[in-house]
Design a protein around this motif. Structure first.
Motif: not given
Length: 183
Positions: A100-127
């Motif tokens: 979320i901090l990354l998205d704020i800094l970059a002005g990403n207006k499209d972060r939602h749970t369908a562009n985040l993967f989960v395994n042991r970590h949360i993995i962002a894609f679609d920027h």
């Protein structure tokens, strides 16, 4: 390199992501028609590393079956956050906060749970929706479905900082959210 299949979102709609194979290795290919969007993806990779955010690794620009885009690392058995049926652990929540901090800094207006993967970590894609004009209220790009995965006070802090606009340095921003400067 050849496309194997087009991936679908949690509602069964086709995404611009494809599983492809090259030299018996699996990769993700994201079709991107605009060259500047490819540069945005590369920029987000660099910013993500600075904030210790895990993303799908951008490998290179590519063209597959007359489609241009980017080639990314592939996760075996990925689960989209929107399909994840468990509570996030403390470490995963912290990773989501960094995203979320990354998205704020970059002005990403499209972060939602369908562009985040989960395994042991949360993995962002679609920027690809970064740097698109004025920053809007956090809930406009930190979608409600992501907010539900975090504590309410974190989302309130995000909205407060955007409303006030008073934190101007990376160090001050990280301190405000409880991170140390060294991450």
């Amino acid at each position: 390199m050849r496309l194997i299949k087009q991936l679908k979102d949690s509602k069964g709609r086709n995404m611009d992501l494809y599983l492809c194979k090259h030299d018996n290795k699996d990769f993700l290919f994201k079709e991107i028609k605009n060259d500047i969007i490819i540069e945005y993806e590369l920029l987000m990779q660099k910013l993500a590393r600075k904030l210790s955010v895990t993303t799908l690794k951008f490998l290179r620009k590519a063209a597959v079956n007359n489609k241009k885009g980017i080639l990314m690392s592939y996760l075996r058995s990925p689960v989209l956050l929107c399909d994840y049926k468990h509570d996030l652990n403390k470490k995963q929540k912290r990773e989501l906060q960094r995203i979320i901090l990354l998205d704020i800094l970059a002005g990403n207006k499209d972060r939602h749970t369908a562009n985040l993967f989960v395994n042991r970590h949360i993995i962002a894609f679609d920027h690809d929706k970064i740097l698109k004009g004025k920053t809007r209220k956090s809930s406009a790009f930190i979608k409600l479905d992501v907010g539900k995965k975090l504590d309410k006070d974190y989302i309130e802090k995000v909205e407060d900082i955007i409303k006030k606009g008073g934190i101007s340095t990376k160090a001050a921003l990280l301190k405000y959210f409880g991170f140390n400067e060294n991450l």
